[in-house]
Enzyme design. Structure first.
Site, PDB file in Angstrom:
ATOM      1  N   LYS A  44       0.869  -1.198   0.044  1.00 45.42           N
ATOM      2  CA  LYS A  44      -0.314   0.094   0.022  1.00 45.42           C
ATOM      3  C   LYS A  44       0.897   1.172   0.093  1.00 45.42           C
ATOM      4  CE  LYS A  44      -4.379   1.279   0.196  1.00 45.42           C
ATOM      5  NZ  LYS A  44      -5.609   0.248  -0.035  1.00 45.42           N
ATOM      6  N   ASP A  72      -7.166   4.308  -4.499  1.00 44.80           N
ATOM      7  CA  ASP A  72      -7.809   4.118  -3.163  1.00 44.80           C
ATOM      8  C   ASP A  72      -8.395   5.528  -2.898  1.00 44.80           C
ATOM      9  OD1 ASP A  72      -7.740   2.041  -0.684  1.00 44.80           O
ATOM     10  OD2 ASP A  72      -7.299   4.426   0.186  1.00 44.80           O
TER      11      ASP A  72
HETATM   12  P1  NDP Z   1     -12.938   7.727  -2.542  1.00 45.08           P
HETATM   13  O1  NDP Z   1     -11.926   8.766  -2.607  1.00 45.08           O
HETATM   14  O2  NDP Z   1     -13.433   7.524  -4.202  1.00 45.08           O
HETATM   15  O3  NDP Z   1     -14.059   8.298  -1.750  1.00 45.08           O
HETATM   16  C1  NDP Z   1     -14.164   8.274  -0.531  1.00 45.08           C
HETATM   17  C2  NDP Z   1     -15.324   8.646   0.371  1.00 45.08           C
HETATM   18  O4  NDP Z   1     -15.032   8.448   1.659  1.00 45.08           O
HETATM   19  C3  NDP Z   1     -15.735   9.901  -0.154  1.00 45.08           C
HETATM   20  O5  NDP Z   1     -17.025  10.083  -0.096  1.00 45.08           O
HETATM   21  C4  NDP Z   1     -14.962  11.014   1.183  1.00 45.08           C
HETATM   22  O6  NDP Z   1     -15.592  12.181   1.297  1.00 45.08           O
HETATM   23  C5  NDP Z   1     -15.246   9.794   2.207  1.00 45.08           C
HETATM   24  N1  NDP Z   1     -14.312   9.852   3.047  1.00 45.08           N
HETATM   25  C6  NDP Z   1     -13.040   9.921   3.054  1.00 45.08           C
HETATM   26  N2  NDP Z   1     -12.196  10.221   4.184  1.00 45.08           N
HETATM   27  C7  NDP Z   1     -13.249  10.447   4.938  1.00 45.08           C
HETATM   28  C8  NDP Z   1     -13.284  10.588   6.473  1.00 45.08           C
HETATM   29  N3  NDP Z   1     -11.725  11.028   7.009  1.00 45.08           N
HETATM   30  N4  NDP Z   1     -14.113  10.930   6.929  1.00 45.08           N
HETATM   31  C9  NDP Z   1     -15.475  10.706   6.415  1.00 45.08           C
HETATM   32  N5  NDP Z   1     -15.701  10.543   4.979  1.00 45.08           N
HETATM   33  C10 NDP Z   1     -14.475  10.227   4.222  1.00 45.08           C
HETATM   34  O7  NDP Z   1     -12.348   6.453  -2.215  1.00 45.08           O
HETATM   35  P2  NDP Z   1     -12.895   4.944  -2.412  1.00 45.08           P
HETATM   36  O8  NDP Z   1     -14.394   4.911  -2.642  1.00 45.08           O
HETATM   37  O9  NDP Z   1     -11.946   4.502  -3.253  1.00 45.08           O
HETATM   38  O10 NDP Z   1     -12.372   4.360  -0.960  1.00 45.08           O
HETATM   39  C11 NDP Z   1     -13.501   4.296   0.088  1.00 45.08           C
HETATM   40  C12 NDP Z   1     -13.004   3.141   1.044  1.00 45.08           C
HETATM   41  O11 NDP Z   1     -13.085   1.778   0.451  1.00 45.08           O
HETATM   42  C13 NDP Z   1     -11.573   3.545   1.723  1.00 45.08           C
HETATM   43  O12 NDP Z   1     -11.625   2.841   2.856  1.00 45.08           O
HETATM   44  C14 NDP Z   1     -10.745   2.558   0.761  1.00 45.08           C
HETATM   45  O13 NDP Z   1      -9.492   2.014   1.213  1.00 45.08           O
HETATM   46  C15 NDP Z   1     -11.635   1.323   0.555  1.00 45.08           C
HETATM   47  N6  NDP Z   1     -11.429   0.559  -0.646  1.00 45.08           N
HETATM   48  C16 NDP Z   1     -11.249   1.066  -2.039  1.00 45.08           C
HETATM   49  C17 NDP Z   1     -11.242   0.224  -3.051  1.00 45.08           C
HETATM   50  C18 NDP Z   1     -11.134   0.646  -4.453  1.00 45.08           C
HETATM   51  O14 NDP Z   1     -11.184  -0.059  -5.221  1.00 45.08           O
HETATM   52  N7  NDP Z   1     -11.301   2.201  -4.705  1.00 45.08           N
HETATM   53  C19 NDP Z   1     -10.871  -1.199  -2.762  1.00 45.08           C
HETATM   54  C20 NDP Z   1     -11.272  -1.624  -1.412  1.00 45.08           C
HETATM   55  C21 NDP Z   1     -11.190  -0.902  -0.612  1.00 45.08           C
HETATM   56  P3  NDP Z   1     -15.032  13.353   0.921  1.00 45.08           P
HETATM   57  O15 NDP Z   1     -15.038  13.451  -0.597  1.00 45.08           O
HETATM   58  O16 NDP Z   1     -15.436  14.275   1.780  1.00 45.08           O
HETATM   59  O17 NDP Z   1     -13.386  13.349   1.298  1.00 45.08           O
HETATM   60  O1  2IT Z   2      -8.001  -1.494  -0.495  1.00 40.41           O
HETATM   61  C1  2IT Z   2      -7.839  -1.781  -1.708  1.00 40.41           C
HETATM   62  O2  2IT Z   2      -8.053  -3.091  -1.925  1.00 40.41           O
HETATM   63  C2  2IT Z   2      -7.792  -0.919  -2.694  1.00 40.41           C
HETATM   64  N1  2IT Z   2      -7.599   0.303  -2.565  1.00 40.41           N
HETATM   65  C3  2IT Z   2      -7.586  -1.573  -4.202  1.00 40.41           C
HETATM   66  C4  2IT Z   2      -6.072  -2.115  -4.521  1.00 40.41           C
HETATM   67  C5  2IT Z   2      -5.844  -2.542  -5.865  1.00 40.41           C
HETATM   68  O3  2IT Z   2      -4.567  -2.806  -6.113  1.00 40.41           O
HETATM   69  O4  2IT Z   2      -6.672  -2.706  -6.951  1.00 40.41           O
END
Ligand code: NDP
Ligand code: 2IT
Length: 448
Positions: A125, A165
């Site tokens: 990561k 992420d």
């Molecule tokens: P994005 O940046 O697309 O969206 C994140 C969302 O969460 C936004 O709505 C953001 O709001 C909100 N957010 C972020 N930080 C905070 C905080 N400190 N408090 C409250 N709300 C918050 O990210 P993802 O959707 O990609 O990721 C969301 C979660 O999923 C994370 O934990 C990530 O690690 C996990 N994840 C993502 C994967 C992926 O493929 N993208 C895969 C597996 C897990 P704002 O816009 O106001 O910051």
């Molecule tokens: O937390 C996660 O699994 C991710 N942000 C996706 C990682 C990836 O390599 O697609």
């Protein structure tokens, strides 16, 4: 003292300033003890002491110039945690809260998540405390180019393959890929989540959210029901939240809330997803704007979403530690059946315990959000073969992988007879299933 506890105590002593990493390690080390008891050879080989230590940590300066000509400096990180079963794989987080402990927690989770996907990927990561919010496209590009200038020395299609992420989406992956190609003069699948015309996989954008809902559907099936007619709460309004919402709606469920870091909206008529996509994906705006155009919706400033709704299914999809003990109590009191984590570690240890002990069927993020990284691995396969699969092919593989993850977690829980609140303990089941494959690979590869 049991082996897992002993290693955890030592870890706490050595890393007092990394609370998120300690939290993630606690959850794993406290639940895999039955597997450790069954395999005393692991202790003899100091396997846990090795698995909690990253193989390599890279930390670096990221200087860039803002639109006013001022030099800005951020901190960059890549934690290459474990390569026992494949090249390091995991996303890059761009958020002001990023520090070494946060990246270590995410990298540690990624080891077991990637193992659960059934695909050959190790755990890593990275990220930076850079905040893309409010920056111009050119500022984001200059940051990404500077970040990749250093990162490019440490990654490669067969070494370490980063992805998106929080804060890292299609735009950032594009800027980073462009810079990598320029520096290395190779066109290779060094990043996943790429654009569809230059090596990206169909369905990668949707994969984490869709995968989450596929596994939640398996959980509901086990309880004798389905998403049809269910009321669902989703936190976040980013990549994971949006596509989780889309899939829930396709399966006949009603999503009534979404959020961002400023607050949340509740729309009892059901979330109008194209409107959320317009606000978040096109305008890069705030969820508050949804209530301005939807009279049926109400906006609430701040956190507390879980306590304001009565839902059958809760899918936390924003960030770590966003579902606290009082939220868990409210969900239980309101009769929630299933909680599946879309984010990484959104539920605190205390809240997880409470949900499980009170009969909520709970799936931890390393299993339920693994669809994203699994589809990234499918993108790597397509890049290596220099061809691309259809959306339906990738989506079908994703669905099969999520069902197999569900089966792996339930089988491990059954094998060791692990239940909580009358339900299978899928936290322990997922941790054991993910751990065993990595542990066996490490044992076979000698002391390294
Ligand atoms: P994005 O940046 O697309 O969206 C994140 C969302 O969460 C936004 O709505 C953001 O709001 C909100 N957010 C972020 N930080 C905070 C905080 N400190 N408090 C409250 N709300 C918050 O990210 P993802 O959707 O990609 O990721 C969301 C979660 O999923 C994370 O934990 C990530 O690690 C996990 N994840 C993502 C994967 C992926 O493929 N993208 C895969 C597996 C897990 P704002 O816009 O106001 O910051
Ligand atoms: O937390 C996660 O699994 C991710 N942000 C996706 C990682 C990836 O390599 O697609």
């Amino acid at each position: 003292m049991k082996y897992g506890e002993r290693v955890l105590e030592e870890l706490k002593k050595n890393h007092p300033g990394e609370p998120e990493f300690i939290q993630a390690a606690t959850e794993v080390l406290e639940t895999i003890q039955p597997a450790l008891d069954a395999h005393p050879e692991y202790e003899a080989a100091s396997l846990l002491e090795r698995i909690v230590e990253p193989e390599r940590v890279v930390m670096f300066r990221v200087p860039w110039v803002d639109d006013n000509g001022k030099v800005q400096v951020n901190r960059g990180y890549r934690v290459q945690f474990n390569s026992a079963i494949g090249p390091y794989k995991g996303g890059l987080r761009l958020h002001p809260t990023v520090n070494l402990g946060v990246i270590k927690f995410l990298g540690f989770e990624q080891i077991f998540k990637n193992s659960l996907t059934t695909l050959p990927i190790g755990g890593g990561k990275g990220g930076s405390d850079f905040d893309p919010k409010g920056k111009s496209d050119m500022e984001v590009m200059r940051f990404c180019q500077s970040f990749m200038t250093e990162l490019s020395r440490h990654i490669g299609a067969d070494t370490d393959v980063p992805a998106g992420d929080i804060g890292t989406g299609a735009r950032e992956i594009g800027f980073m890929f462009g810079q990598y190609k320029r520096l290395k003069n190779v066109y290779e699948g060094v990043l996943t989540g790429k654009g569809l015309t230059w090596g990206g996989s169909l369905a990668r954008t949707e994969a984490t959210g869709y995968g989450l809902v596929y596994i939640a559907a398996e959980m509901l099936k086990e309880l004798g029901t389905s998403f049809e007619g269910k009321t669902v709460a989703i936190s976040g309004a980013g990549n994971v939240a949006i596509y989780a919402c889309q899939k829930v709606q396709q399966l006949g469920g009603k999503v009534i809330t979404m959020s961002d870091s400023n607050g949340f909206v509740i729309d009892e008529n059901g979330i109008d997803l194209p409107a959320v996509q317009e606000i978040k994906e096109v305008k890069r705006g705030r969820i508050k704007e949804y209530a301005d155009t939807h009279p049926s919706a109400k906006y609430y400033e701040g956190a507390g979403l879980w306590q304001k709704v009565k839902v059958d299914v809760a899918l936390p999809c924003a960030t770590q530690n966003e579902l606290l003990i009082d939220d868990a109590k409210a969900l239980v009191a309101n009769g929630t059946l299933v909680v599946a984590e879309g984010a990484n570690m959104p539920t605190t240890l205390e809240a997880t315990q409470y949900l499980q002990e009170n009969g909520v069927y709970f799936m931890p993020g390393k299993a339920s959000n693994a669809g994203g990284v699994a589809t990234s691995a499918l993108e790597m396969s397509q890049n290596s073969q220099r061809l691309s699969w259809t959306f339906e092919e990738v989506d079908a593989k994703l669905h099969g992988i999520m069902v197999s993850i569900y089966n792996a977690a339930t089988s491990a829980a059954k094998q060791y007879n692990l239940t909580k609140g009358g339900k299978l303990d899928l936290v322990a089941g997922a941790n054991i299933a993910g751990f065993m494959k990595v542990a066996e690979a490490m044992m076979q590869q000698g002391i390294c």
